[in-house]
Enzyme design. Structure first.
Site, PDB file in Angstrom:
ATOM      1  N   ASP A   9       0.837  -1.181   0.000  1.00 31.23           N
ATOM      2  CA  ASP A   9       0.000   0.000   0.000  1.00 31.23           C
ATOM      3  C   ASP A   9       0.884   1.247   0.000  1.00 31.23           C
ATOM      4  OD1 ASP A   9      -2.513   1.432   0.405  1.00 31.23           O
ATOM      5  OD2 ASP A   9      -3.202  -0.411   1.378  1.00 31.23           O
ATOM      6  N   ASP A  16      -3.165   4.524  -2.342  1.00 30.36           N
ATOM      7  CA  ASP A  16      -4.232   5.073  -1.515  1.00 30.36           C
ATOM      8  C   ASP A  16      -4.698   6.443  -2.032  1.00 30.36           C
ATOM      9  OD1 ASP A  16      -5.657   4.661   1.082  1.00 30.36           O
ATOM     10  OD2 ASP A  16      -4.711   6.565   1.585  1.00 30.36           O
ATOM     11  N   GLU A  63      -6.468   3.739  -5.978  1.00 32.21           N
ATOM     12  CA  GLU A  63      -7.766   3.821  -5.311  1.00 32.21           C
ATOM     13  C   GLU A  63      -8.360   5.186  -5.656  1.00 32.21           C
ATOM     14  OE1 GLU A  63      -9.875   3.760  -0.918  1.00 32.21           O
ATOM     15  OE2 GLU A  63      -8.098   4.949  -1.342  1.00 32.21           O
ATOM     16  N   HIS A 113     -11.153  -3.605   3.113  1.00 33.04           N
ATOM     17  CA  HIS A 113     -11.102  -3.278   4.545  1.00 33.04           C
ATOM     18  C   HIS A 113     -11.943  -2.057   4.915  1.00 33.04           C
ATOM     19  CE1 HIS A 113      -8.384  -0.705   2.456  1.00 33.04           C
ATOM     20  NE2 HIS A 113      -8.303   0.085   3.517  1.00 33.04           N
ATOM     21  N   ASP A 114     -12.497  -1.364   3.924  1.00 31.38           N
ATOM     22  CA  ASP A 114     -13.312  -0.177   4.209  1.00 31.38           C
ATOM     23  C   ASP A 114     -14.801  -0.436   4.019  1.00 31.38           C
ATOM     24  OD1 ASP A 114     -11.074   1.457   4.632  1.00 31.38           O
ATOM     25  OD2 ASP A 114     -10.938   1.994   2.518  1.00 31.38           O
TER      26      ASP A 114
HETATM   27  C1  NOJ Z   1      -8.435   4.801   1.949  1.00 30.06           C
HETATM   28  C2  NOJ Z   1      -8.110   3.628   2.818  1.00 30.06           C
HETATM   29  O1  NOJ Z   1      -8.532   2.459   2.186  1.00 30.06           O
HETATM   30  C3  NOJ Z   1      -8.753   3.874   4.163  1.00 30.06           C
HETATM   31  O2  NOJ Z   1      -8.703   2.745   4.983  1.00 30.06           O
HETATM   32  C4  NOJ Z   1      -8.080   5.060   4.786  1.00 30.06           C
HETATM   33  O3  NOJ Z   1      -8.737   5.404   5.977  1.00 30.06           O
HETATM   34  C5  NOJ Z   1      -8.082   6.273   3.859  1.00 30.06           C
HETATM   35  N1  NOJ Z   1      -7.782   5.946   2.500  1.00 30.06           N
HETATM   36  C6  NOJ Z   1      -7.077   7.297   4.301  1.00 30.06           C
HETATM   37  O4  NOJ Z   1      -5.771   6.838   4.060  1.00 30.06           O
END
Ligand code: NOJ
Length: 559
Positions: A97, A198, A255, A327-328
């Site tokens: 990441d 990210d 992302e 994970h989000d």
């Molecule tokens: C996206 C990530 O997937 C998330 O988990 C994170 O909180 C935010 N970006 C900030 O880095």
């Protein structure tokens, strides 16, 4: 054009919750090493590790205090090097990441930056004077509150699109960019195979820093018009590509929430020389409105419209990723399937639906055994900063009730995805011999890897077969896509074609048994059933298919 990363199947590991090897309750790199054989057997060809770098863990590793070191709870650099070598022995690539929109406020750059206005690192971050007693702009942060924090030492505000402990880096600063490129080389030279980047479409900010429009009922304006997909981000990515990426045979996945296929082309079309593929978010919004916490009834046609356009509207030289969860996001089977009576059937149906599409599939840890959402008893059981900030902002101010809050986090809270991986039916689901940093889901005695491995009809074994199909049929990776029944609210049917290789996929998204008619194809062709999520299925290819609850099938058409 053929590319190895188009043919990959990626498994996402959230290291903190995957496997704890030393009993401190926190997953670690040696825990991952213990499970390499499990992953190799599944058939995946790449892993993505969520951040493994030094971090005070305000946002679980997305707040990095030292980009070139391993988080101490996760292990050492030697552990990482061993992990990389062992994955490579199994021909599994490893991507890391890359979190470069912001660092931790405990990063040495920020510690320096905040000391004085003329510090050498001052301009590595985004400092602005206040607007009288107000912050420089009215933007809200992604985790609630203002996106600006006043720092007493110099009397100026710094920008943080995420938590206060995640100050945004100033990409306008060339020295900062060079430091980042240097850090990327450091990891690539160790032999990693690429990066998941990210929030990469937020690097550039509108340099006018205008105020935004505050929607009714909101306290802050969205920062999105001023820091998402700002044209300059492409200059940065092209520079990064030329300076670093182009020298390695690697893969990059950006992302990027807030992109359409047309915008995505700007990031990933091969001749743009920026990134290889993206995570788009449009299908992650079909069940939410007006914000992530509010559930909205969704229709299959909504999902089709989104997924179909990502299948057909990207430029032929662009590429996309395929995913249901990460994970989000809440657990896929709880969100888009049925996590009670038809957990197995719907888990497999969802898997087939996207694994047979064009793009690179990503499997989030636990998805392959049908792990479900959690619901903890106490607020302290939740560990996600987003959840705690929401509580402070909404419940403590009386804007929403405890009950509404609970409903919102059960539905959309990120800890749904972060409960420990369920390995077996022993204490703590075999995740840790100590007290897990976050509670295990109560259903671990039933839903776990040990059971899944022992059952030839498990979701796990279904994923294994899907992965094998992708390795066998080029059409799955490279074929064209055509949806066959856009207006049907119950069944999703589509065709894939690569020259004379044709696949047909049908998926029943309901609990009902359905007679599904596909006369055109069925009347003129024969077909071989390649895979179905029911053990006993009538293999003959008829113009009317009788589909059971959540039944999904893939056929190969015989020409
Ligand atoms: C996206 C990530 O997937 C998330 O988990 C994170 O909180 C935010 N970006 C900030 O880095």
């Amino acid at each position: 054009m053929k590319r190895w990363w188009k043919e990959s199947v990626v498994y996402q590991i959230y290291p903190r919750s995957f496997k704890d090897s030393n009993g401190d309750g926190i997953g670690d790199l040696r825990g991952i090493i213990e499970k390499i054989d499990y992953l190799a057997d599944l058939g995946i060809t790449m892993v993505w590790l969520n951040p493994i770098f030094s971090s005070p863990n305000d946002d679980m590793g997305y707040d990095i205090s030292d980009y070139k070191n391993i988080m101490k709870e996760f292990g050492t650099m030697e552990d990482f090097e061993e992990l990389l070598a062992k994955f490579h022995e199994k021909s599994i690539k490893v991507i890391l990441d890359l979190v470069i929109n912001h660092s931790s406020d405990e990063h040495q750059w920020f510690c320096e930056s905040r000391t004085s206005k003329d510090n050498l690192y001052r301009d590595y971050y985004i400092w602005r004077e206040g607007n009288g007693k107000e912050p420089p702009t009215n933007w809200g942060s992604e985790f609630g509150g203002s996106a600006w924090k006043l720092d007493d030492r110099t009397g100026e505000y710094y920008l943080h699109l995420y938590s206060e402990k995640q100050p945004d880096l100033n990409w306008e600063n060339q020295k900062l960019r060079e430091e980042i490129y240097d850090m990327m080389r450091y990891w690539l030279d160790k032999g990693i195979d690429g990066f998941r980047m990210d929030v990469i479409n937020k690097l550039a900010k509108d340099q006018n820093y205008p105020n935004g429009i505050i929607e009714e009922g909101a306290k802050h304006a969205s920062f999105r018009p001023f820091s998402v997909n700002i044209p300059k981000v492409h200059d940065y990515l092209r520079e990064m590509n030329k300076t670093v990426l182009a020298d390695y045979d690697i893969v990059t996945v950006g992302e990027t929430s807030g992109v359409t296929p047309q915008i995505a082309d700007l990031y990933v079309r091969a001749d743009r020389q920026e990134l290889n593929m993206l995570f788009q978010f449009e299908h992650m919004f079909i069940d939410r409105y007006p914000n992530k916490w509010k559930k909205k009834a969704w229709k299959l046609t909504d999902l089709k419209r989104v997924l179909n356009r990502w299948q057909t509207e990207l430029h032929p030289d662009s590429w996309n990723s395929l995913y249901w969860s990460n994970h989000d996001q809440p657990r896929a089977v709880s969100r888009f399937g049925n996590d009670t009576a038809f957990r197995e059937e719907s888990g497999k149906m969802l898997a087939m639906l996207i694994h047979m599409m064009r793009g690179t599939p990503f499997i989030y840890q636990g998805e392959e055994i049908g792990m479900t959402n959690v619901s903890y008893e106490n607020l302290e059981d939740y560990k996600d900063i987003e959840i705690h900030n929401l509580y402070k902002e909404e419940v403590l101010t009386g804007r929403v009730t405890e009950k509404e809050f609970r409903k919102a986090i059960d539905f959309a809270g990120r800890d749904n995805a972060r409960s420990p991986m369920q390995w077996d039916d022993t204490k703590n689901a075999g995740f840790s011999k100590g007290e897990p940093w976050i509670k295990v889901n109560n259903n671990y005695r039933q839903i776990n890897v040990k059971n899944a491995l022992a059952d030839e009809n498990s979701i796990y074994n279904f994923y294994k077969q899907l992965i094998q199909l992708r390795k066998t049929y080029d059409v799955i990776v490279y074929g064209d896509f055509q949806c066959l029944n856009l207006e049907d609210e119950r069944v999703y049917a589509y065709k894939r074609q690569l020259k004379d290789e044709i696949l047909l996929v049908v998926a029943n998204f309901t609990e009902e048994e359905i007679d599904f008619k596909l006369e055109d194809i069925a009347n003129s062709h024969r077909a071989k059933l390649l895979l179905s999520n029911y053990p006993q299925v009538d293999e003959t290819f008829k113009s009317t298919m009788h589909l059971k609850s959540y039944e999904a099938r893939t056929y190969k058409i015989i020409l």
